[in-house]
Design an enzyme around this catalytic site. Sequence first.
Site, mmCIF file in Angstrom:
data_model
loop_
_atom_site.group_PDB
_atom_site.id
_atom_site.type_symbol
_atom_site.label_atom_id
_atom_site.label_comp_id
_atom_site.label_asym_id
_atom_site.label_seq_id
_atom_site.Cartn_x
_atom_site.Cartn_y
_atom_site.Cartn_z
ATOM 1 N N GLU A 38 -9.669 11.875 15.512
ATOM 2 C CA GLU A 38 -8.523 11.125 16.115
ATOM 3 C C GLU A 38 -8.225 12.189 17.204
ATOM 4 O O GLU A 38 -8.128 13.643 17.231
ATOM 5 C CB GLU A 38 -7.327 11.225 15.289
ATOM 6 C CG GLU A 38 -7.321 10.353 14.070
ATOM 7 C CD GLU A 38 -7.568 8.814 14.419
ATOM 8 O OE1 GLU A 38 -7.437 8.425 15.546
ATOM 9 O OE2 GLU A 38 -8.031 7.903 13.557
ATOM 10 N N VAL A 98 0.429 14.431 -6.533
ATOM 11 C CA VAL A 98 -0.537 14.602 -7.781
ATOM 12 C C VAL A 98 0.330 15.136 -8.936
ATOM 13 O O VAL A 98 1.023 16.116 -8.773
ATOM 14 C CB VAL A 98 -2.046 15.280 -7.498
ATOM 15 C CG1 VAL A 98 -1.690 16.699 -7.317
ATOM 16 C CG2 VAL A 98 -2.815 14.823 -8.308
ATOM 17 N N ASP A 123 -8.455 5.593 21.305
ATOM 18 C CA ASP A 123 -8.711 6.791 21.423
ATOM 19 C C ASP A 123 -10.419 7.049 21.892
ATOM 20 O O ASP A 123 -10.714 8.007 22.498
ATOM 21 C CB ASP A 123 -8.169 7.894 20.648
ATOM 22 C CG ASP A 123 -8.800 7.966 19.197
ATOM 23 O OD1 ASP A 123 -9.092 6.789 18.879
ATOM 24 O OD2 ASP A 123 -8.626 8.791 18.688
ATOM 25 N N LEU A 137 -13.769 3.566 9.919
ATOM 26 C CA LEU A 137 -12.342 3.341 9.502
ATOM 27 C C LEU A 137 -11.560 2.914 10.418
ATOM 28 O O LEU A 137 -11.099 4.155 11.150
ATOM 29 C CB LEU A 137 -11.879 4.514 8.504
ATOM 30 C CG LEU A 137 -10.623 4.543 7.786
ATOM 31 C CD1 LEU A 137 -10.501 3.596 6.796
ATOM 32 C CD2 LEU A 137 -10.564 6.021 7.093
ATOM 33 N N ALA A 138 -11.076 1.876 10.528
ATOM 34 C CA ALA A 138 -9.899 1.608 11.651
ATOM 35 C C ALA A 138 -8.537 2.053 11.569
ATOM 36 O O ALA A 138 -7.998 1.839 10.449
ATOM 37 C CB ALA A 138 -10.017 -0.143 11.603
ATOM 38 N N GLY A 158 -0.446 19.536 4.252
ATOM 39 C CA GLY A 158 -0.150 20.787 4.568
ATOM 40 C C GLY A 158 -1.005 21.866 4.583
ATOM 41 O O GLY A 158 -0.894 23.115 4.901
ATOM 42 N N CYS A 207 -14.213 8.010 10.811
ATOM 43 C CA CYS A 207 -15.301 7.473 10.792
ATOM 44 C C CYS A 207 -16.436 8.463 10.073
ATOM 45 O O CYS A 207 -16.316 9.382 9.886
ATOM 46 C CB CYS A 207 -15.615 6.759 12.109
ATOM 47 S SG CYS A 207 -14.470 5.828 12.630
ATOM 48 N N LEU A 213 1.103 13.764 1.859
ATOM 49 C CA LEU A 213 0.846 14.440 0.522
ATOM 50 C C LEU A 213 1.711 15.595 0.230
ATOM 51 O O LEU A 213 1.832 16.575 0.994
ATOM 52 C CB LEU A 213 -0.603 14.967 0.731
ATOM 53 C CG LEU A 213 -1.854 13.805 0.880
ATOM 54 C CD1 LEU A 213 -3.097 14.507 0.844
ATOM 55 C CD2 LEU A 213 -1.524 12.624 0.037
#
Length: 614
Positions: free
Chosen positions: A79, A291, A102, A51-52, A378, A2, A261
């Site tokens: 988080e 990418v 959380d 951002l849920a 990473g 968020c 990613l």
Amino acid sequence: MCGITGWISFDRDLARERDTVEKMTATMAERGPDAGGVWIEGPAALGHRRLAVIDLVGGTQPMTVDTPNGAVALVYSGEVYNFTELRADLVARGHRFRSRSDTEVVLRGYLEWGEAVVERLIGMYAFALWDAREQRLVLIRDRLGIKPLYLWQTDDGVLFGSEPKAILANSLARRVVGLDGLRELFTMIADPRTAVWEGMRQVDPGTVVTVSRSGLRERRYWDLATAEHTDDQPTTIDTVRDLLQDSIARQLVADVPLCTLLSGGLDSSAVTALAAARLRDTGEQVRAFTVDFADQERNFVADEWRSTLDSPFAREVAGHVGARHSSVVIDSASLAAPEVRAAVVAARDLPYGFGDSDASLYLLSRAVREHSTVALSGESADEIFAGYRWFHEPALRDAGTFPWMAAMPDELTRRTGLLRPELVRALDLDAYVAERYSEAVAPVESLPGDGPLDTRIRQLSYLHLTRFLRAMLDRKDRMSMATGLEVRVPFCDHRLIEYVHNVPWSLRAFDGREKSLLRAATADLLPQSVVERKKVHYPLASDSAYLTALQQQSAQVLGDHSGHRVFDLIDTTAVTKLTDRPTDGLTLPERIDLEQFLDLVVWLDHYDPVVTTA
């Protein structure tokens, strides 16, 4: 994930300032596209964009608990990966929960343990609590600085936000950048407190800041400590595997689609392989994104930073671990598009000038967000496991400065190629770098019996985790969150970092190669080609069409905007020389110079800062 912001003003009732608080909150709509809210009571105002990710219905913020002596209100970004265990502990202590989030665990944890709750958290977070019982604000940032948090002291309180733009939306914050701010822009240091904007600073990672009528107080709750490592090689390798496995298992918890990613390097391949194994146990398949650039295989030219292409290795890893793999192919027109540059500068709030490396990460994040809300990356394995070549080459390792600067041309580490000569003299970047370096290594302690090499490795590890990594994490956060994508970084679990930081060099590089421990801990999961692959840096576009676009856009500024205020900083003749040069004659530093020039134009137009150079 968020965006948070707020305003504490002990001399006024902020209910009358709701419009300003809502304006501050709205600046971070991209960070939190799912919902927004404002809470105001007396001298305190908190704003949140959501951002849920966990408990999509119940995790709405700002979140409050009423107590007999006043409300406690929370805005939270990030988080907490051990929230399930903490919740069970709190329930056993008599707390009753209204949600599965959380966020509520953090709030009720504060009610139970006060600001010491932070010492129990595993995760990435930045949050603010207004405690009306004590009339104080508590600001807390995670140990590594994964999640950003900025503050601005006022005459009667403080402004704060996940990004500078939230603070700058308040008229109390002046948009001024001085010489020290410019010095940070034109070097590669990433001072952990610097925000570039005068009057603004970052909350130190691993720090609790409290603001009351009596002023501002700071307390560090975590730092990289020196400790003796007593485990042998097999135990060390097993412990690294266990810690990484646990970190990834915790970070796979989400109520939204999740992916990895995947570059095809050791770090992202290890994350993808461990995630695939964990998800396979529950009948799920990991999704991975890579990418790539249009015509990259045809245009690719190996150099000392990028010896091999990523895509073939990424495809091999995906097949090996059973991942559902997709490549996000980016073309030169998208990379060079003015609207993309504007989005990148707005996300950064500053003209860092990293060009297509920022733009491609932004475009990758935007494409991934169409399928997933959370991605595992990473990031930070190189900093933890000594993946960079300057850990291993004595001339670079022992250079007496930031080692990444020793490894790169001066034109990259002190990006002054286009600046006006008088500004270059005023900046005096050599002196600035030397001073910041002395400050950066000062806290590092050695153990009795440490030889010169182990002492130097401790310094390098500390420098990377408190400076270089901060820049990498900030870049990843800004480019991903600008598209509403949450990127998690399992290697940044503080338990893993504390452990590896104190492993002696003889164990960290036991096979004479980079990332010896990580390679040994994950080799059984990966194709041999990836296990043996050398470190490759983040890819850059190699299509000449991108360079041509840079030159054309720069020439347009020279022609259409010759009176632009950017030329108070930039030497017109120097830009003209680069726009006239054949694209195959542009060096990497010159390419980055043009990218920063264009970023400066966008930034000056959008933010209208006062830039002082005296």
